[in-house]
Motif scaffolding. Structure first.
Motif, PDB file in Angstrom:
ATOM      1  N   HIS H  87      73.795  57.404  62.013  1.00  0.00           N
ATOM      2  CA  HIS H  87      72.394  57.450  62.401  1.00  0.00           C
ATOM      3  C   HIS H  87      71.559  56.784  61.316  1.00  0.00           C
ATOM      4  N   PRO H  88      70.612  55.901  61.719  1.00  0.00           N
ATOM      5  CA  PRO H  88      69.866  55.163  60.699  1.00  0.00           C
ATOM      6  C   PRO H  88      68.991  56.057  59.821  1.00  0.00           C
ATOM      7  N   SER H  89      68.714  57.253  60.257  1.00  0.00           N
ATOM      8  CA  SER H  89      67.881  58.144  59.436  1.00  0.00           C
ATOM      9  C   SER H  89      68.710  59.119  58.610  1.00  0.00           C
TER      10      SER H  89
ATOM     11  N   ASP J  22      55.286  52.960  64.425  1.00  0.00           N
ATOM     12  CA  ASP J  22      54.642  54.013  63.638  1.00  0.00           C
ATOM     13  C   ASP J  22      55.330  55.355  63.885  1.00  0.00           C
ATOM     14  N   LEU J  23      55.594  55.651  65.164  1.00  0.00           N
ATOM     15  CA  LEU J  23      56.274  56.908  65.502  1.00  0.00           C
ATOM     16  C   LEU J  23      57.643  56.980  64.823  1.00  0.00           C
ATOM     17  N   LYS J  24      58.398  55.883  64.909  1.00  0.00           N
ATOM     18  CA  LYS J  24      59.754  55.886  64.362  1.00  0.00           C
ATOM     19  C   LYS J  24      59.739  55.982  62.834  1.00  0.00           C
ATOM     20  N   THR J  25      58.769  55.326  62.221  1.00  0.00           N
ATOM     21  CA  THR J  25      58.686  55.401  60.762  1.00  0.00           C
ATOM     22  C   THR J  25      58.388  56.833  60.315  1.00  0.00           C
ATOM     23  N   ARG J  26      57.443  57.449  60.991  1.00  0.00           N
ATOM     24  CA  ARG J  26      57.113  58.829  60.622  1.00  0.00           C
ATOM     25  C   ARG J  26      58.257  59.779  60.974  1.00  0.00           C
ATOM     26  N   GLU J  27      58.936  59.526  62.087  1.00  0.00           N
ATOM     27  CA  GLU J  27      60.079  60.361  62.462  1.00  0.00           C
ATOM     28  C   GLU J  27      61.164  60.291  61.383  1.00  0.00           C
ATOM     29  N   LYS J  28      61.457  59.075  60.936  1.00  0.00           N
ATOM     30  CA  LYS J  28      62.503  58.887  59.932  1.00  0.00           C
ATOM     31  C   LYS J  28      62.126  59.602  58.634  1.00  0.00           C
ATOM     32  N   ALA J  29      60.861  59.459  58.240  1.00  0.00           N
ATOM     33  CA  ALA J  29      60.428  60.094  56.988  1.00  0.00           C
ATOM     34  C   ALA J  29      60.586  61.617  57.079  1.00  0.00           C
ATOM     35  N   MET J  30      60.143  62.176  58.199  1.00  0.00           N
ATOM     36  CA  MET J  30      60.231  63.627  58.322  1.00  0.00           C
ATOM     37  C   MET J  30      61.688  64.081  58.446  1.00  0.00           C
ATOM     38  N   GLU J  33      63.136  64.095  55.044  1.00  0.00           N
ATOM     39  CA  GLU J  33      62.585  65.195  54.237  1.00  0.00           C
ATOM     40  C   GLU J  33      63.298  66.510  54.589  1.00  0.00           C
ATOM     41  N   ILE J  34      63.510  66.730  55.889  1.00  0.00           N
ATOM     42  CA  ILE J  34      64.189  67.976  56.303  1.00  0.00           C
ATOM     43  C   ILE J  34      65.654  67.948  55.843  1.00  0.00           C
ATOM     44  N   GLN J  35      66.263  66.782  55.913  1.00  0.00           N
ATOM     45  CA  GLN J  35      67.641  66.687  55.404  1.00  0.00           C
ATOM     46  C   GLN J  35      67.700  66.999  53.908  1.00  0.00           C
ATOM     47  N   ARG J  36      66.757  66.416  53.161  1.00  0.00           N
ATOM     48  CA  ARG J  36      66.778  66.653  51.707  1.00  0.00           C
ATOM     49  C   ARG J  36      66.526  68.120  51.375  1.00  0.00           C
ATOM     50  N   ALA J  37      65.815  68.811  52.266  1.00  0.00           N
ATOM     51  CA  ALA J  37      65.581  70.245  52.049  1.00  0.00           C
ATOM     52  C   ALA J  37      66.805  71.073  52.437  1.00  0.00           C
ATOM     53  N   GLY J  38      67.846  70.396  52.913  1.00  0.00           N
ATOM     54  CA  GLY J  38      69.086  71.111  53.226  1.00  0.00           C
ATOM     55  C   GLY J  38      69.101  71.781  54.572  1.00  0.00           C
TER      56      GLY J  38
END
Lengths: 91, 91, 91, 91, 91, 91, 91, 91, 91, 91
Positions: H87-89, J22-30, J33-38
């Motif tokens: 997955h790219p994300s 824009d939607l995809k960029t924000r989706e990827k960022a979030m 972030e959730i992945q990094r939070a474990g």
């Protein structure tokens, strides 16, 4: 009489925010009014979906339909009703 | 209260004829008794299937379940219940 | 001949109120006219849904289709027809 | 009246060959008798399945059900009936 | 070769009447032309639905697809094809 | 003519090993004979299932059905046939 | 945590009455014990079916699965679990 | 390559306890051996069902099918395989 | 590795002809380029539908997804992928 | 607690590229972030579809729903949640 009601909401993603907020505000107000009247004793969110599972306690199917079809979000909902009977093992 | 009930019967084809006939005879007797009591006002055969579509007129879902689960063929049936309300265009 | 007809209505939520009201008014008028003609003897609302379950009593499938396809809401409906036969246990 | 009938046969693979052959022989005889009477004008095999698609031409759903439920293979069949009307583009 | 073809038409209810009528007129003309050519020997309306059940008699699947995909309503149709074989009990 | 055929095998788990092995041996022999005759050009296993996806190249649906219904495992299979046409982008 | 649990029971109709009664007696005892422990706060019969809809209040999915899989009827059940969250309109 | 595998187990409830226990013991041993080999990195129970969701990490679909079809419970399982890509994300 | 890919195309019927033609032209060019590269060895039209059944021969699911998601029609497609293994009876 | 989450994204093909990006960029960022939070330990692409299969590790269904419903693509997603328990054969 108790009914199990599963509601799935399908708001068009391009609905203007004002219109969506207005619908949701009125939906919440009416939902809470019906709960306070004792006719919607259980209301849960289905995790991960814009959907709920509810228990209604009403006189009959006529009253149930009157309540459900008056909800502001009703035109955007897919609603499934299941009639509940007493379970012989319930305490 | 009115309920729409769809019953699909699945008798094992290798059930001994005596047992099947006994079940059907008792089913018919009980079905007619419930009809005569005014609680099963409509009963139709679905063409081409061992199935029926019925309307029940009972006090509530408890009475409905009591009647249905006492039918001799109930263990062999798949039953779907739909709660009916008055239609605003019905005359 | 009897047919079981299940109609599900799907009006676009953004249809102008005038247009929707006009459709519903004409639908109701035609539904009642067919009922009064004795060809639509049963009509119930499915609790919780913009849907009905109906029994039609018509000469044949041609007459049934002519009646259904002339309903003002027909272009917005999903209609399922089931052919009914006499049930041997019906009294 | 015309009905579209889809029959799917599910014989238990462990049915003794004698019993299966007897059923199939009697099924074929009755199917051909109904065809000769003009009431089963079309009968095709669904490629790859123990199934057929048929057209019945009968007085009504009662006659259709009487014919279908008397077929020797009926207890092993899943049958779906569709009521047919005249198509305005048919010549 | 014979194919069973089930076509379901889904015209947008808000299509301008002129456009819809033009489509239907051209559809009917082409359907009748194919029928007269002997390649569409059976065509029935499914009662209660904007749908038909058809039998096509064509050389092979290529000819079938060429005919179906050229129908004016094809972009609005859901089409299901079933390959038919001769039934051993057909007379 | 090409047909896409999906076969799902459902052997009863309690079938004696001898009987199952005999069926599978005869199935394999017949499958390879049909392949060698050029009528079953593609045969793949669906990963994780007792199922295959196949391409048949036969004269018509009659030949296809004759081949499939003669397979030793046919009584235990659920078979789905899809008629294939040439794709305009295929090279 | 709350879970919505739908249980459908499929007892073989030819199970000896003694065995069925023993299973049901033990099922009822265990169901009531779990209810008294506060972990099965809601239990309803689905009208017309040998099925229930339940709410479980447990620590997590591990506890839920431990409770459900220990039920005497578990081998005969089809169970569907839905994770529930708090609904923002619930009072 | 990664595959998402959903396995649903359907043991006949009347299988003798000895046979069931033997199957489960051998299944567990083989499942743990595949896990230790690094080819079955994730294995979860679906709450409320005799089912699991798994991730397999194998060379290709051939290795996956070889592993799955050798499981002692394979003849009693319904298995659904989904091919997974990066997955790219994913971080 | 081989994958079975079923693609169903759903172009909005009201898409301007220029846009649709441009999409289809670019789709065809890319499909033929992938075929010439040996990665899309089989491509058939499903008779009667704007759909295809394909076989892809790629390194793994990553390459498959990269190819599929780059197709000009991808945003309009419903795609189902099945992982294929070698069949023991294939010659 | 672990949840299996299947997300299917349905962006309207005619959404302006800017809005989609824009939607995809924000989706990827979030998502990252959730992945990094474990809390989103596994995230895979379903080959051939604009869909993912994920594992979430959260306190409960409330936290899961809060995370999912805050995703920028949530209004365009169909999300299915499955509660996972520990598997007795997992090592």
């Amino acid at each position: 009489m108790l009914f199990h009601v599963a509601m799935e909401v399908r708001l068009p993603p391009d609905m203007p925010a004002d219109q969506a907020n207005d619908l949701k505000t009125r939906e919440k107000a009416m939902a809470q009014e019906i709960q306070r009247a004792g006719k919607w004793p259980q209301l849960w969110r289905v995790a991960g979906r814009y959907a709920n599972i509810s228990i209604f306690d009403v006189a009959d199917a006529d009253e149930l339909h009157t309540l459900l079809s008056a909800l502001p979000l009703f035109p955007y909902m897919d609603v499934r009703v299941t009639a509940l009977a007493r379970h012989p093992s319930a305490i």
